[in-house]
Design a protein around this motif. Structure first.
Motif, PDB file in Angstrom:
ATOM      1  N   SER A  53      -7.947  -2.580  -8.928  1.00 58.12           N
ATOM      2  CA  SER A  53      -7.718  -2.189  -7.517  1.00 58.12           C
ATOM      3  C   SER A  53      -8.157  -0.579  -7.831  1.00 58.12           C
ATOM      4  CB  SER A  53      -6.526  -2.328  -7.281  1.00 58.12           C
ATOM      5  OG  SER A  53      -5.286  -1.594  -7.895  1.00 58.12           O
ATOM      6  N   VAL A  54      -8.468  -0.220  -6.405  1.00 54.65           N
ATOM      7  CA  VAL A  54      -8.467   1.334  -6.409  1.00 54.65           C
ATOM      8  C   VAL A  54      -7.212   2.072  -6.572  1.00 54.65           C
ATOM      9  CG1 VAL A  54      -8.875   3.006  -4.504  1.00 54.65           C
ATOM     10  CG2 VAL A  54     -10.118   0.921  -4.319  1.00 54.65           C
ATOM     11  N   VAL A  55      -6.163   1.537  -6.498  1.00 60.09           N
ATOM     12  CA  VAL A  55      -4.965   2.279  -6.795  1.00 60.09           C
ATOM     13  C   VAL A  55      -5.037   2.325  -8.246  1.00 60.09           C
ATOM     14  CG1 VAL A  55      -2.205   2.084  -7.025  1.00 60.09           C
ATOM     15  CG2 VAL A  55      -3.673   1.408  -4.737  1.00 60.09           C
ATOM     16  N   GLU A  56      -5.306   1.463  -9.170  1.00 58.70           N
ATOM     17  CA  GLU A  56      -5.037   1.457 -10.534  1.00 58.70           C
ATOM     18  C   GLU A  56      -6.137   2.249 -11.159  1.00 58.70           C
ATOM     19  OE1 GLU A  56      -3.887  -3.170 -11.763  1.00 58.70           O
ATOM     20  OE2 GLU A  56      -6.055  -2.827 -11.157  1.00 58.70           O
ATOM     21  N   ILE A  57      -7.358   2.437 -10.619  1.00 55.03           N
ATOM     22  CA  ILE A  57      -8.226   3.353 -11.068  1.00 55.03           C
ATOM     23  C   ILE A  57      -8.231   4.720 -10.772  1.00 55.03           C
ATOM     24  CG2 ILE A  57     -10.809   3.881 -11.232  1.00 55.03           C
ATOM     25  CD1 ILE A  57      -9.988   1.273 -12.527  1.00 55.03           C
ATOM     26  N   ARG A  58      -7.495   4.910  -9.551  1.00 54.04           N
ATOM     27  CA  ARG A  58      -7.094   6.188  -9.165  1.00 54.04           C
ATOM     28  C   ARG A  58      -6.075   6.857  -9.914  1.00 54.04           C
ATOM     29  NH1 ARG A  58      -5.708   5.391  -4.087  1.00 54.04           N
ATOM     30  NH2 ARG A  58      -7.708   5.882  -3.256  1.00 54.04           N
ATOM     31  N   ALA A  59      -4.967   6.084 -10.547  1.00 56.95           N
ATOM     32  CA  ALA A  59      -4.141   6.316 -11.565  1.00 56.95           C
ATOM     33  C   ALA A  59      -4.790   6.889 -12.896  1.00 56.95           C
ATOM     34  CB  ALA A  59      -3.241   5.049 -11.947  1.00 56.95           C
ATOM     35  N   LEU A  60      -5.629   6.043 -13.406  1.00 57.25           N
ATOM     36  CA  LEU A  60      -6.433   6.352 -14.323  1.00 57.25           C
ATOM     37  C   LEU A  60      -7.079   7.699 -14.356  1.00 57.25           C
ATOM     38  CD1 LEU A  60      -8.115   2.862 -15.629  1.00 57.25           C
ATOM     39  CD2 LEU A  60      -6.126   4.447 -16.837  1.00 57.25           C
ATOM     40  N   LEU A  61      -7.834   7.848 -13.211  1.00 57.47           N
ATOM     41  CA  LEU A  61      -8.725   9.377 -12.893  1.00 57.47           C
ATOM     42  C   LEU A  61      -7.713  10.434 -12.931  1.00 57.47           C
ATOM     43  CD1 LEU A  61     -10.860   8.114 -10.045  1.00 57.47           C
ATOM     44  CD2 LEU A  61     -11.456   8.355 -12.486  1.00 57.47           C
ATOM     45  N   HIS A  62      -6.351  10.270 -12.564  1.00 55.52           N
ATOM     46  CA  HIS A  62      -5.349  11.315 -12.535  1.00 55.52           C
ATOM     47  C   HIS A  62      -4.950  11.595 -13.754  1.00 55.52           C
ATOM     48  CE1 HIS A  62      -2.013  13.642 -11.557  1.00 55.52           C
ATOM     49  NE2 HIS A  62      -1.318  13.076 -12.515  1.00 55.52           N
ATOM     50  N   GLU A  63      -4.975  10.718 -14.904  1.00 55.46           N
ATOM     51  CA  GLU A  63      -4.542  10.893 -16.408  1.00 55.46           C
ATOM     52  C   GLU A  63      -5.658  11.493 -17.107  1.00 55.46           C
ATOM     53  OE1 GLU A  63      -1.654  10.976 -17.374  1.00 55.46           O
ATOM     54  OE2 GLU A  63      -0.815  10.060 -15.535  1.00 55.46           O
ATOM     55  N   TYR A  64      -6.926  11.250 -16.759  1.00 55.07           N
ATOM     56  CA  TYR A  64      -8.011  11.758 -17.273  1.00 55.07           C
ATOM     57  C   TYR A  64      -8.557  13.221 -16.840  1.00 55.07           C
ATOM     58  CZ  TYR A  64      -8.541   7.063 -18.847  1.00 55.07           C
ATOM     59  OH  TYR A  64      -8.507   5.580 -19.374  1.00 55.07           O
ATOM     60  N   GLY A  65      -7.742  13.723 -15.837  1.00 57.38           N
ATOM     61  CA  GLY A  65      -8.052  15.021 -15.301  1.00 57.38           C
ATOM     62  C   GLY A  65      -9.224  15.152 -14.264  1.00 57.38           C
ATOM     63  N   VAL A  66      -9.299  13.945 -13.777  1.00 58.23           N
ATOM     64  CA  VAL A  66     -10.431  13.767 -12.719  1.00 58.23           C
ATOM     65  C   VAL A  66      -9.906  13.707 -11.333  1.00 58.23           C
ATOM     66  CG1 VAL A  66     -12.460  12.601 -11.708  1.00 58.23           C
ATOM     67  CG2 VAL A  66     -12.102  12.652 -14.093  1.00 58.23           C
ATOM     68  N   ASP A  67      -9.720  15.037 -10.483  1.00 58.85           N
ATOM     69  CA  ASP A  67      -8.979  14.908  -9.283  1.00 58.85           C
ATOM     70  C   ASP A  67      -9.907  14.831  -8.081  1.00 58.85           C
ATOM     71  OD1 ASP A  67     -10.183  17.561  -8.521  1.00 58.85           O
ATOM     72  OD2 ASP A  67      -8.669  18.570  -9.590  1.00 58.85           O
ATOM     73  N   THR A  68      -9.394  14.798  -6.787  1.00 53.49           N
ATOM     74  CA  THR A  68     -10.016  14.324  -5.702  1.00 53.49           C
ATOM     75  C   THR A  68     -11.301  15.361  -5.436  1.00 53.49           C
ATOM     76  OG1 THR A  68      -8.446  15.451  -4.538  1.00 53.49           O
ATOM     77  CG2 THR A  68      -8.212  13.128  -4.723  1.00 53.49           C
ATOM     78  N   THR A  69     -11.420  16.542  -5.835  1.00 54.53           N
ATOM     79  CA  THR A  69     -12.380  17.417  -5.703  1.00 54.53           C
ATOM     80  C   THR A  69     -13.586  17.402  -6.533  1.00 54.53           C
ATOM     81  OG1 THR A  69     -11.588  19.153  -7.247  1.00 54.53           O
ATOM     82  CG2 THR A  69     -10.462  19.171  -4.992  1.00 54.53           C
ATOM     83  N   ASP A  70     -13.422  16.452  -7.511  1.00 50.56           N
ATOM     84  CA  ASP A  70     -14.316  16.284  -8.658  1.00 50.56           C
ATOM     85  C   ASP A  70     -15.181  15.311  -7.954  1.00 50.56           C
ATOM     86  OD1 ASP A  70     -15.875  15.441 -10.809  1.00 50.56           O
ATOM     87  OD2 ASP A  70     -14.562  15.930 -12.109  1.00 50.56           O
TER      88      ASP A  70
END
Length: 280
Positions: A53-70
């Motif tokens: 899901s989008v929610v699951e992948i968004r959580a991963l991106l947060h932990e990988y240091g990829v924020d919404t401005t990237d």
């Protein structure tokens, strides 16, 4: 042409693995941070979990240091959403089994060695119908749907950005059609036309008198894709097929492909040879 869900999942898996490694996290560490099991994250990274899901992948991106401005943040979430879409082939899911057609639809190039028949992408409707009749359980409606599906598959060879197809066909695969002379003639004419006029289709015939060669193990397909998705070797079985992705397996089949191409007639000699077959 939009990428298939299967390819989107493979691209997503490759991107997420790279992002995790760039963040300096092991699979166990990343899973622990998002409070998942190692198996769950592993399945996402290998594409076994088909619809994260989008929610699951968004959580991963947060932990990988990829924020919404990237810019990568939006690109990855777009991959997730596209991986949840359904392709044209789902209308024929009773005819087309497995993931092969999805992969074929997104391949940038295909190398196909056929020992016993004509590759599906090169079959005329007449031959496709004849082949389907050999499947004794199919009724007339199923046969027509199978022919329609095969015709739809062949659209990857036309258009603005067609797939590059290189096929090696055994001579006896064509000779076997002698029992249906009209189908045989139509099919050989079609192969000649494609080889003669298509910039993206390369055809070689492997004469029977070439004797024993590297293709004795049977037919296979090598599919290459745009980055970051890696190549796949497909081995057909009666019910579905086997997909090989390891580097050593890919390298082995590329060497095999090179040996088979060397045993076959080159492109320049193939067309005259096919024309002679028509006149026998």
């Amino acid at each position: 042409m939009a990428a298939s869900p299967t390819i989107r999942r493979r691209q997503l898996s490759a991107v997420l693995r790279r992002m995790r490694k760039d963040a300096g996290l092991s699979l166990e560490e990343a899973a622990k941070r998002v409070e998942w099991s190692r198996a769950k994250l592993g399945h996402i990274e290998t594409g076994e979990r088909k619809r994260p899901s989008v929610v699951e992948i968004r959580a991963l991106l947060h932990e990988y240091g990829v924020d919404t401005t990237d810019p990568r943040h939006k690109a990855v979430l777009t991959l997730v959403r596209n991986a949840q879409q359904r392709g044209w082939w789902t209308r024929y899911d009773d005819i087309l089994t497995g993931s092969y057609v999805e992969l074929e639809a997104e391949a940038t190039s295909i190398a196909n060695y056929e020992a016993f028949g004509v590759p599906g992408l090169l079959q005329t409707p007449g031959l496709a119908r004849l082949m389907q009749r050999a499947r004794l359980w199919r009724n007339a409606e199923d046969i027509q749907r199978a022919v329609d599906a095969r015709t739809r598959r062949q659209q990857i060879l036309t258009g603005d950005n067609p797939t590059q197809l290189w096929a090696v066909i055994e001579e006896h695969a064509l000779q076997r059609l002698a029992g249906a002379p009209e189908v045989m003639l139509e099919q050989i004419e079609h192969l000649i036309d494609l080889a003669d006029s298509s910039n993206n289709v390369t055809l070689q015939v492997l004469p029977t008198d070439a004797g024993v060669h590297a293709g004795v193990a049977g037919p296979f397909v090598i599919m290459d894709f745009a980055e970051p998705a890696g190549p796949i070797v497909y081995l057909e079985t009666y019910t579905d097929g086997l997909y090989l992705e390891r580097d050593t397996e890919i390298a082995r089949y590329r060497r095999l492909w090179d040996h088979i191409r060397t045993s076959a007639l080159d492109e320049e000699r193939t067309i005259p040879y096919l024309k002679k077959m028509m006149n026998r």
